[in-house]
Structure formats: structure tokens, C-alpha cells
Enzyme design. Structure first.
Site, PDB file in Angstrom:
ATOM      1  N   ASP A 479       0.829  -1.209   0.000  1.00  0.00           N
ATOM      2  CA  ASP A 479       0.000   0.000   0.000  1.00  0.00           C
ATOM      3  C   ASP A 479       0.868   1.267   0.000  1.00  0.00           C
ATOM      4  OD1 ASP A 479      -2.298   1.520   0.131  1.00  0.00           O
ATOM      5  OD2 ASP A 479      -3.063   0.613   1.966  1.00  0.00           O
ATOM      6  N   ASP A 549     -10.608   2.094  -3.421  1.00  0.00           N
ATOM      7  CA  ASP A 549     -11.161   1.875  -2.084  1.00  0.00           C
ATOM      8  C   ASP A 549     -12.680   1.914  -2.116  1.00  0.00           C
ATOM      9  OD1 ASP A 549      -8.909   1.415  -0.667  1.00  0.00           O
ATOM     10  OD2 ASP A 549      -8.686   3.448   0.109  1.00  0.00           O
TER      11      ASP A 549
HETATM   12  C1  DGJ Z   1      -5.767   1.943   1.912  1.00  0.00           C
HETATM   13  C2  DGJ Z   1      -6.140   0.733   1.110  1.00  0.00           C
HETATM   14  O1  DGJ Z   1      -6.600   1.083  -0.152  1.00  0.00           O
HETATM   15  C3  DGJ Z   1      -7.167  -0.065   1.894  1.00  0.00           C
HETATM   16  O2  DGJ Z   1      -7.586  -1.159   1.133  1.00  0.00           O
HETATM   17  C4  DGJ Z   1      -6.578  -0.493   3.204  1.00  0.00           C
HETATM   18  O3  DGJ Z   1      -5.528  -1.390   2.976  1.00  0.00           O
HETATM   19  C5  DGJ Z   1      -6.094   0.721   3.969  1.00  0.00           C
HETATM   20  N1  DGJ Z   1      -5.234   1.552   3.179  1.00  0.00           N
HETATM   21  C6  DGJ Z   1      -5.387   0.305   5.226  1.00  0.00           C
HETATM   22  O4  DGJ Z   1      -4.823   1.359   5.868  1.00  0.00           O
END
Ligand code: DGJ
Length: 737
Positions: A479, A549
Site C-alpha cells: 500500500d 477503495d
Molecule cells: C488503503 C487501502 O486502499 C485499503 O484497502 C486499506 O488497505 C487501507 N489503506 C489500510 O490502511
């Protein structure tokens, strides 16, 4: 596929399956662009290239030939200072402060295969016979600058991969103020421009507009390719649609700040340049040093946007993505992020995993919150050791418990970041990007690690290696949740500070190369607050990306449709989440959520224990259906049928390359009163063959036989539904082989 140099005419002809890319040397010096588009057999360049004398405001470099002006000559790598006033592809500054240069032809060579780019991701050839390359060396002997232009064409695909290496062959220092990867001049401006724009939770929405005089720019200054504007654009002939018309795609294999500029000049010619964003960029070339640009991948299609996308999909899926998972079916995963956020312990995780296993999931992914003292997003990034409060017996014990259930185990990292509230930051406050004495701007309470530094990179490789070696982890979610600010490095000298952002991207690529080489059996998935770095550079290291997301089924129609313009379906992570949806608070049926997520790399992101028994039965069926169809979804040819940007309905389909099977997905967002009867024309089938069509969820309802011609020219009858958020998957089986 051939590349031919015609000595007499001084033309280079790159001929792919159904396209041609032609260049010509003018007066044995200037590398002019003659044609890119439909295939031509021979070349009579004198006829192809049209140039004429213009007014004194477009001066000639040759007093004896006033038709020759760099300001109007279509070029391959335009510079600045010597009479071309359009947007340049490169600019250098010499020690004396001047910025004028002019590159002319020196030599070239043609060879089988495709070279790798130094320290950068790129498309590749597995065997020499799959691709052919042309290297053209341009030189400005007065200042000792060379540009090595590399072009590669592929046997099976209408794509040209281009990059440039700028070399300082002088005995003095030289600064690259602008070092783009390509330039091209089209003889007209009769185009629409298509781009993929958005923001967090709303990535890659399609925007199309006619070109007008002057410049159109898409770019990122964020230090990442970004949610806002994807490093891609297409020029489309007027009226071009999914199936017909010409499409010219430009895609940059790079994950940092980029620019793509389209400039229409007063004579209605169109210039496109693309590469690393020159804004806040400067690269010092010591004598003998060179600078390799990222690759741009140019795709031509005479079969509209659909044809262009299918070429990108195939090239990127098979000759950009790498590793053990490139050609392998991807596991169906269950991720705990939206199920627990930071609030979990080993028992809770095991229980979620167990429920997931019962429903058919194959991989459990432990998301953010397992390390340091991370109860929220305020701390611990950089402290990549397990949080004993949540997992008192350590990660190996949890992995063992999950593995015993028969699930693979995956884990989340955010390795390019540090929380000010962390051991790592307390020990190494100079390891983040920063400028002396200035505020360090936080975003999500975190700072960006300075990956231009070898010590930072080595630390992070060791930290991740330590975890991956400690237990059988088969998947990593990588991430990255903020963009770069105060872009400065504590180790770089003043004259190299503006190299920091690009050096960080090179550093990231180095770290990814080391880790993916050391752990070849681990499936890496890239993520940046969802799809904030969904770009070809990341796909080279990680064959899939968390698309957004935003997991709402309705929003996802646009996001996945837009993403499919360039990126293969196998690259798109798509999960079913709980309702009301956490991002938009909309409640959609589990059927539609499943049908949307099944059109990508499938998974769930919820606590299965909270589903009703009826929902669990549906989820079980979705998972088993996806297992049965994933080879088709992940490696079939993709056809967009109805756009969510144009109405209430969305439809797309997947067709096996050998034509034996297909899957059609149809979605209707809102119920329509007294709705018209609708038909959906399919694509990619063989008109001369017959297909059995049935509802993928209810094969017991029976199948109907149709000709491919009927399905493509008349259309499939669509259901009339009452109620919002409805969807159906149709499977098609060819009956005659
Ligand atoms: C952002 C990601 O896109 C989410 O899927 C998740 O992993 C969060 N970060 C966790 O902090």
C-alpha cells in the site's frame, strides 16, 4: 512484423500486423515522423511527407531551402532553441547556462528482440523472434549530447514501445531540464482526446473532448502516477467508438510524476509528448553519464477503443506483468480491512478466516494494523514487527492457524512510509523526504520515506524479508497512502535535489525487484489508497492492483469500465463488501455486488459471520461460479458493450481467445417505469457459429440456442426488472467447433 531501413529514401518503416510507423531522415539529418496508423505496403516518402514554406515566423535551418523549418517539420524528438517553437521533448542546460541544442541523425541499428531498460520497468519479449527493435542515435556534436531512441514492435500486436537514453558525451557537466520519452507529430488535429481522470474513491473516469488550438495537458506533480490523472491518453478519430474508428493510445510505464502534452499548432498539426514531468525536475549528467527515460507504449487500432484496449490488455498481461502468477489463476481472497479495520486479535481473525473458508475463499489477507502499536492510522508505519498485544503468539502462530483451515495467508505492508510516532522515525528522523528547517507536512499522520537513499531501501528490504521468511506468506498487499511533499533528500548535494522524486521511484523499483526476485512464489498486489498508482510501472512488479477503495457496486461500474480502457481484467482487484457500503452508504443486493466484483480479480472484504444464511448461500455459489469461470475472466478478450458513463445500463463481455466460450455481464442501476424492451448486441463471437446461452447463476432454467450473427447483429433479449440495482451474468458455449 518487420523493420526496414530504405537506404535510398532514408526511411525507417516499422510494420506490425496491421499498422505502420514510418520515419524519414530529412537532408540526412533531421528525424521526421511520416506516418503512424494503418498498414502501408511500400513507402514513397517523398509523397507521404508534406512540407511547405511558411512565413518568417517559422524560420528555416537551411537558407537554401526555405521549406525546411523545424517549426513545421513533423518530428520524433523535438528540441528547443533552434527554431521549433512547439512543445519540446527534451531540453538541456550547459555549464555556460545556455539551453539551445539540436539533435541530428548519427547512426542506427536494427536487431531481433527487445532490450531491457536500465533500472526501469518495461514490456519485454520472451524470445528474440517475438519482437524487433530499432535504435536510432541522434547527436548534437557541438555540445556532446546524444539521444538514443529505441523503438520495438511486436509480432502479434499493433504496439510500438519507445524510450530514449540521453548521454553526455562532452567533457563537461550538463543538466537535463526536460527528458521526455517520446514525441510524435500528426499531420492534422481531427481528433478527440480521451483521458482517465478522478480522485480517491472515484478513479479513472472517462473524459473525452475535441482537440482545440494550443495545449492540452494531463500530468501529475504528486510524486505518484496518482488517482487524479492516469498516465495515459488516447487520440480518437472523430466518431470513433468501441468498435470502429481509429484510436491512438499513449501509455507511460512509470509510477511517478508524469506529463502528457498534446499541442495543436496554427497549421492544425498535433504534437504529443510524454514522459517524466519536467516540473521540479532536473538531472545532472556528469561527463560520460546517461539518463534512461521510462518507456511509452503506443497502440494503434482501426477497430476503435475496444481494439486498442484489447491490445493493451494482451501486451500488459503477457509481456509487462511477470512472475509465477502472470499466467496463473488468481486466488479468491477474503480481506479483513472493512470487516475489522484496526480492531482485531488472533481469535477474531481466525474466526473470519474460518467463515471465509466455509464459503470457498482461497486466501486470507490480514490488512493494516498487525504491527507496531497500530490501533489507528496515527502511528507505527516503519515498525514492521508484530504487535504482541493483538497477536501475542506472533505471526507464525496466526499463519499456522489460518493455514490449518486450508487457506493461504497474505499480509499488508506500507513500506514507503513512516509515522512520526514510530521507533523508526525516532531513530532516523532524516530518513523521510524533507527540507531543512521546514515543516514536514503530514498526510494520514505519515511522512514519505526517502527511497533515494540506499540505507533506507536496505532497511526496508530486510524488514520485509524478515516477515516473509518467518512464516508461509503467499501474498503481499503493498500500500501507499499519500503523495510527496517537501521533496528533498538529506543525502543529495544541492545540484541534485531536483532528482529526488525520480530517484525515489527508481529506489522503489529497486526494492520491488529485490523482493519479487527473493520471493518468486509470493503474489504481490499493488495499492495506493485503492487505485492511486494503477499504472504499468507497478504492474511490471505486481500483476494486480487494488482498483479503488470504493467498493460500492454502482460506483465500481464506472471505475472498472474506465480502468479497462488500458489495464487487463486480471490486474483489477475487485471485492464484494458489506452494505450499507462504507464509502457511499448505498445498499445494493449481494447479487449485483458479486456480479460486479466477479468482472475483476475476485474477493470479499467483509465479515462473513454477519451475512444472513441466504446471503451465505449466494456467496458460496458466487465463489464456486467464479472458480469455474476465472480463466475466462482473467485471460479472455474483453469487450465493452454499454457504458456506465452514458446511461442507466452497463454491459461488457469476455470471450475465450479460441472463441469456445463467453460470459456477458449486464447491469441496470435504477428501475425504469414502463421500460422499453431492450436488446444487447454482443461482440467478439463468430457470426457463423452457434451458441448456447444460459443464466450463469441458474443453469437449471435451461439454455437457448442462437447464432453468433443473431447475438451480434440482432442482440440478446434483456430482462425487464422491477427494483433497482439488478444484474445478470449470461454464459455462452459454442456448440460447433
Ligand atoms: C488503503 C487501502 O486502499 C485499503 O484497502 C486499506 O488497505 C487501507 N489503506 C489500510 O490502511
Amino acid at each position: 512484423m518487420t523493420i526496414v531501413y530504405d537506404e535510398a529514401a532514408q526511411t525507417f518503416h516499422l510494420q506490425s500486423r496491421s499498422s505502420s510507423y514510418i520515419m524519414q531522415l530529412i537532408k540526412s539529418k533531421y528525424l521526421a515522423h511520416v506516418h503512424w496508423g494503418g498498414k502501408v505496403r511500400g513507402t514513397s516518402p517523398g509523397q507521404l511527407l508534406a512540407i511547405r514554406r511558411r512565413c518568417s515566423f517559422s524560420p528555416s535551418t537551411d537558407p537554401s531551402d526555405l521549406t525546411l523549418s523545424l517549426d513545421t517539420l513533423p518530428q520524433e524528438l523535438p528540441g528547443f532553441g533552434g527554431s521549433d517553437f512547439r512543445v519540446p521533448a527534451y531540453q538541456v542546460q550547459l555549464e555556460n547556462g545556455t539551453t539551445v541544442s539540436e539533435l541530428v541523425y548519427e547512426t542506427h541499428r536494427i536487431y531481433a528482440g527487445k532490450p531491457a531498460l536500465d533500472s526501469l520497468p518495461s514490456t519485454y519479449a520472451m524470445e528474440a523472434g517475438e519482437a524487433e527493435s530499432l535504435e536510432i542515435v541522434l547527436c548534437d556534436s557541438l555540445i556532446g549530447l546524444k539521444a538514443v531512441l529505441t523503438y520495438t514492435i511486436f509480432r502479434e500486436l499493433d504496439a510500438v514501445a519507445r524510450s530514449v537514453r540521453y548521454v553526455n558525451e562532452s567533457g563537461r557537466k550538463m543538466k537535463l531540464l526536460r527528458a521526455l520519452s517520446m514525441g510524435i507529430d500528426f499531420p492534422h488535429d481531427d481528433f478527440d482526446m480521451l483521458q482517465l481522470s478522478g480522485t480517491w474513491a472515484r478513479e479513472r473516469h472517462i473524459e473525452r473532448r475535441p482537440l482545440v488550438s494550443g495545449g492540452s495537458v494531463i500530468e501529475s506533480r504528486r510524486g505518484a502516477s496518482s488517482h487524479s490523472l492516469n498516465p495515459f491518453l488516447a487520440l480518437l478519430s472523430k466518431g470513433a467508438n468501441e468498435e470502429q474508428g481509429e484510436a491512438f493510445g499513449f501509455s507511460l510505464v512509470y509510477s511517478g510524476s508524469f506529463t502528457a502534452q498534446v499541442e495543436v499548432d496554427p497549421y492544425h498539426t498535433t504534437r504529443v509528448v510524454m514522459g517524466i514531468n519536467p516540473f521540479d525536475f532536473c538531472w545532472l549528467l556528469e561527463p560520460g553519464e546517461s539518463f534512461q527515460t521510462p518507456e511509452t507504449v503506443l497502440v494503434y487500432s482501426s477497430e476503435g477503443l475496444g481494439g486498442m484496449s484489447r491490445t493493451y490488455h494482451k501486451l500488459y498481461r503477457t509481456r509487462l506483468c511477470r512472475g509465477a502468477y502472470r499466467d496463473r489463476s488468481r486466488p479468491i481472497l477474503l480481506n479483513n480491512w472493512e470487516a475489522t479495520y484496526f480492531d482485531f486479535d488472533a481469535d477474531k481473525i481466525e474466526q473470519i478466516a474460518q467463515e471465509g473458508k466455509e464459503l470457498g475463499a482461497e486466501l486470507f489477507v490480514l490488512d493494516d494494523g498487525w504491527f507496531g502499536k497500530r490501533d489507528n492510522d496515527k502511528s507505527s508505519l516503519g515498525d514492521w514487527f508484530v504487535d504482541q498485544r493483538k497477536l501475542p503468539n506472533g505471526l507464525p502462530e496466526l499463519v499456522e492457524r489460518v493455514s490449518r483451515l486450508g487457506l493461504q495467508f497474505g499480509i499488508w505492508f506500507e513500506p514507503e512510509m513512516v509515522s512520526p510516532e514510530s521507533e523508526l522515525y525516532r531513530t532516523h528522523p532524516d530518513w523521510c523526504l524533507h527540507v531543512p528547517d521546514r515543516r514536514r507536512t503530514e498526510a494520514r499522520q505519515q511522512l514519505v520515506l526517502d527511497y533515494s537513499r540506499q540505507d533506507v531501501r536496505d532497511y526496508m528490504v530486510a524488514a520485509i524479508t524478515n516477515i516473509l521468511q518467518s512464516c508461509p506468506i503467499t501474498y503481499v498487499k503493498w500500500d501507499m497512502n499519500r503523495n510527496m511533499t517537501e521533496v528533498g533528500s538529506a543525502l543529495l548535494p544541492p545540484e541534485r535535489q531536483r532528482e529526488t522524486a525520480h530517484r525515489c521511484i527508481l529506489g522503489l523499483y529497486e526494492v520491488l525487484e529485490r523482493l519479487t526476485t527473493a520471493f518468486p512464489y509470493v503474489l504481490f498486489e499493488s495499492c495506493s489508497g485503492g487505485g492511486g498508482r494503477f499504472d504499468p510501472g507497478m504492474l511490471y512488479y505486481m500483476p494486480q492492483t487494488w482498483t479503488s477503495d470504493n467498493t460500492d457496486a454502482v460506483e465500481r461500474l464506472k471505475i472498472q469500465y474506465g480502468t479497462s480502457i488500458v489495464y487487463p481484467i486480471s490486474a483489477m482487484g475487485a471485492h464484494v463488501s458489506a452494505v450499507p457500503n462504507h464509502q457511499v452508504h448505498r445498499t445494493t443486493p449481494i447479487e449485483m455486488r458479486g456480479h460486479v466484483a466477479m468482472s475483476g480479480n475476485f474477493g470479499y472484504e467483509l465479515n462473513p459471520a454477519l451475512l444472513t444464511e441466504a446471503e451465505k448461500a449466494i456467496v458460496k455459489q458466487q465463489i464456486s461460479l467464479y472458480k469455474d469461470m476465472r480463466y475466462l475472466i482473467q485471460s479472455g478478450e474483453f469487450y465493452r458493450l454499454r457504458s456506465p458513463f452514458q446511461g442507466n445500463d452497463t454491459a461488457w463481455m469476455f470471450v475465450m481467445e479460441d472463441g469456445s466460450e463467453a460470459l456477458v455481464a449486464y447491469y441496470q442501476v435504477l428501475s425504469e417505469p414502463n421500460a422499453p424492451l431492450k436488446k444487447l448486441r454482443l461482440n467478439g463471437l463468430n457470426p457463423d457459429q452457434d451458441y448456447l446461452v444460459y443464466d450463469a447463476d441458474r443453469p437449471e432454467d435451461g439454455e437457448e440456442l442462437f447464432g453468433g450473427d443473431e447475438l451480434m447483429r440482432v442482440g440478446l433479449k434483456l430482462p425487464v426488472w422491477k427494483g433497482d440495482f439488478r444484474s445478470r451474468l449470461y454464459r455462452l458455449r459454442r456448440v460447433n467447433s
